[in-house]
Scaffold this motif. Structure first.
Motif, PDB file in Angstrom:
ATOM      1  N   GLY A 271       2.082 -18.336  -6.535  1.00  0.00           N
ATOM      2  CA  GLY A 271       2.287 -18.773  -8.022  1.00  0.00           C
ATOM      3  C   GLY A 271       3.769 -17.983  -8.108  1.00  0.00           C
ATOM      4  N   ARG A 272       3.660 -18.065  -9.636  1.00  0.00           N
ATOM      5  CA  ARG A 272       4.594 -17.466 -10.573  1.00  0.00           C
ATOM      6  C   ARG A 272       5.103 -16.366 -10.855  1.00  0.00           C
ATOM      7  N   ARG A 273       3.376 -15.866 -11.191  1.00  0.00           N
ATOM      8  CA  ARG A 273       2.690 -14.697 -11.727  1.00  0.00           C
ATOM      9  C   ARG A 273       2.954 -13.756 -10.871  1.00  0.00           C
ATOM     10  N   HIS A 274       3.077 -14.093  -9.708  1.00  0.00           N
ATOM     11  CA  HIS A 274       3.027 -12.860  -8.021  1.00  0.00           C
ATOM     12  C   HIS A 274       4.432 -12.581  -8.027  1.00  0.00           C
ATOM     13  N   PRO A 275       5.760 -12.946  -8.264  1.00  0.00           N
ATOM     14  CA  PRO A 275       6.640 -12.213  -8.512  1.00  0.00           C
ATOM     15  C   PRO A 275       7.156 -12.159  -9.609  1.00  0.00           C
ATOM     16  N   LEU A 276       6.854 -12.454 -10.640  1.00  0.00           N
ATOM     17  CA  LEU A 276       7.122 -11.811 -12.115  1.00  0.00           C
ATOM     18  C   LEU A 276       6.447 -10.946 -12.089  1.00  0.00           C
ATOM     19  N   VAL A 277       4.886 -10.322 -12.053  1.00  0.00           N
ATOM     20  CA  VAL A 277       4.117  -8.974 -12.001  1.00  0.00           C
ATOM     21  C   VAL A 277       5.095  -7.661 -11.373  1.00  0.00           C
ATOM     22  N   ALA A 278       5.424  -8.498 -10.046  1.00  0.00           N
ATOM     23  CA  ALA A 278       5.679  -7.654  -8.677  1.00  0.00           C
ATOM     24  C   ALA A 278       7.341  -7.231  -9.537  1.00  0.00           C
ATOM     25  N   LEU A 279       8.632  -8.034 -10.137  1.00  0.00           N
ATOM     26  CA  LEU A 279       9.458  -7.348 -10.616  1.00  0.00           C
ATOM     27  C   LEU A 279       9.627  -6.652 -12.021  1.00  0.00           C
ATOM     28  N   ALA A 280       8.016  -6.558 -12.702  1.00  0.00           N
ATOM     29  CA  ALA A 280       8.126  -6.233 -13.964  1.00  0.00           C
ATOM     30  C   ALA A 280       7.771  -4.392 -13.455  1.00  0.00           C
ATOM     31  N   VAL A 281       7.640  -3.757 -12.230  1.00  0.00           N
ATOM     32  CA  VAL A 281       7.457  -2.322 -12.079  1.00  0.00           C
ATOM     33  C   VAL A 281       9.528  -1.733 -11.804  1.00  0.00           C
TER      34      VAL A 281
ATOM     35  N   PRO B  17       4.331   4.234 -16.409  1.00  0.00           N
ATOM     36  CA  PRO B  17       3.290   2.281 -16.503  1.00  0.00           C
ATOM     37  C   PRO B  17       3.705   1.465 -14.791  1.00  0.00           C
ATOM     38  N   ALA B  18       4.552   1.574 -14.460  1.00  0.00           N
ATOM     39  CA  ALA B  18       4.455   0.647 -12.846  1.00  0.00           C
ATOM     40  C   ALA B  18       3.238   0.841 -12.506  1.00  0.00           C
ATOM     41  N   ALA B  19       2.185   1.675 -12.400  1.00  0.00           N
ATOM     42  CA  ALA B  19       0.672   1.582 -12.383  1.00  0.00           C
ATOM     43  C   ALA B  19       0.093   0.448 -12.757  1.00  0.00           C
ATOM     44  N   ALA B  20       0.265  -0.180 -13.903  1.00  0.00           N
ATOM     45  CA  ALA B  20      -0.664  -1.476 -14.505  1.00  0.00           C
ATOM     46  C   ALA B  20      -0.077  -2.504 -13.664  1.00  0.00           C
ATOM     47  N   PRO B  21       1.514  -3.111 -13.692  1.00  0.00           N
ATOM     48  CA  PRO B  21       1.782  -4.399 -12.905  1.00  0.00           C
ATOM     49  C   PRO B  21       1.365  -3.890 -11.250  1.00  0.00           C
ATOM     50  N   LEU B  22       0.958  -2.913 -10.614  1.00  0.00           N
ATOM     51  CA  LEU B  22       0.799  -2.597  -9.631  1.00  0.00           C
ATOM     52  C   LEU B  22      -0.201  -2.857  -8.829  1.00  0.00           C
ATOM     53  N   ALA B  23      -1.674  -2.436 -10.303  1.00  0.00           N
ATOM     54  CA  ALA B  23      -2.404  -2.484 -10.072  1.00  0.00           C
ATOM     55  C   ALA B  23      -3.477  -4.074 -10.194  1.00  0.00           C
ATOM     56  N   ALA B  24      -2.737  -5.056 -11.152  1.00  0.00           N
ATOM     57  CA  ALA B  24      -2.722  -6.111 -11.356  1.00  0.00           C
ATOM     58  C   ALA B  24      -2.221  -7.264 -10.346  1.00  0.00           C
ATOM     59  N   ILE B  25      -1.518  -7.099  -9.388  1.00  0.00           N
ATOM     60  CA  ILE B  25      -1.470  -7.573  -8.330  1.00  0.00           C
ATOM     61  C   ILE B  25      -1.719  -8.216  -7.648  1.00  0.00           C
TER      62      ILE B  25
ATOM     63  N   ILE C  85       0.774  -0.913   0.334  1.00  0.00           N
ATOM     64  CA  ILE C  85       0.186  -0.301  -0.670  1.00  0.00           C
ATOM     65  C   ILE C  85       1.015   1.353   0.202  1.00  0.00           C
ATOM     66  N   VAL C  86       1.476   1.093   1.134  1.00  0.00           N
ATOM     67  CA  VAL C  86       2.930   2.526   0.601  1.00  0.00           C
ATOM     68  C   VAL C  86       3.718   2.323  -0.070  1.00  0.00           C
ATOM     69  N   THR C  87       3.869   1.768  -1.080  1.00  0.00           N
ATOM     70  CA  THR C  87       4.599   2.053  -2.595  1.00  0.00           C
ATOM     71  C   THR C  87       3.592   1.947  -3.759  1.00  0.00           C
ATOM     72  N   CYS C  88       2.099   1.532  -3.579  1.00  0.00           N
ATOM     73  CA  CYS C  88       1.489   2.327  -4.485  1.00  0.00           C
ATOM     74  C   CYS C  88       1.009   4.119  -4.627  1.00  0.00           C
ATOM     75  N   THR C  89       0.768   4.019  -3.326  1.00  0.00           N
ATOM     76  CA  THR C  89       0.622   5.229  -2.627  1.00  0.00           C
ATOM     77  C   THR C  89       1.620   6.052  -2.880  1.00  0.00           C
TER      78      THR C  89
END
Length: 124
Positions: free
Chosen positions: A96-106, A81-89, A50-54
């Motif tokens: 699963g593997r998606r969570h860390p991959l999407v988090a690293l996409a930021v 563009p970091a808003a897209a992966p942060l919103a998808a997390i 939440i702090v990161t997104c804010t």
């Protein structure tokens, strides 16, 4: 305050967003590697998210408000563009593997925002 210095007002917020993101990734990686057990304070990872997104949203808004042809505006565009992966997390699940991959996409967008915020503004 000189014009050169005023163009960097968003930088502390970008640094704070970077620190929150880094801390959250470090905590998540430590839990995934079973180095830390957060079963008693699971809320910490969520609070860091939440702090990161804010702070990312605030850095984009503040940078955009700096006006055209400023390093703050360019940093906001690099960070946006970091808003897209942060919103998808939250919707991808955490087991699963998606969570860390999407988090690293930021990460590339946060680094780009930091680099661009330190560049001098256009002088036109």
């Amino acid at each position: 305050m000189s014009r050169r210095h005023s163009n960097r007002d968003a930088s502390p917020l970008l640094v704070f967003a970077t620190a929150a993101y880094t801390a959250n990734c470090a905590l998540g990686a430590s839990v995934a590697a079973r180095l830390i057990d957060t079963s008693r304070f699971r809320w910490l990872h969520h609070a860091l998210y939440i702090v990161t997104c804010t702070t990312v949203a605030a850095a984009v808004a503040l940078g955009w408000a700096r006006g055209p042809r400023t390093s703050g505006r360019r940093a906001a565009l690099a960070l946006l563009p970091a808003a897209a992966p942060l919103a998808a997390i939250p919707y991808l699940g955490s087991h699963g593997r998606r969570h860390p991959l999407v988090a690293l996409a930021v990460a590339p967008f946060i680094v780009a925002g930091l680099v661009v915020s330190r560049l001098p503004a256009d002088r036109k």
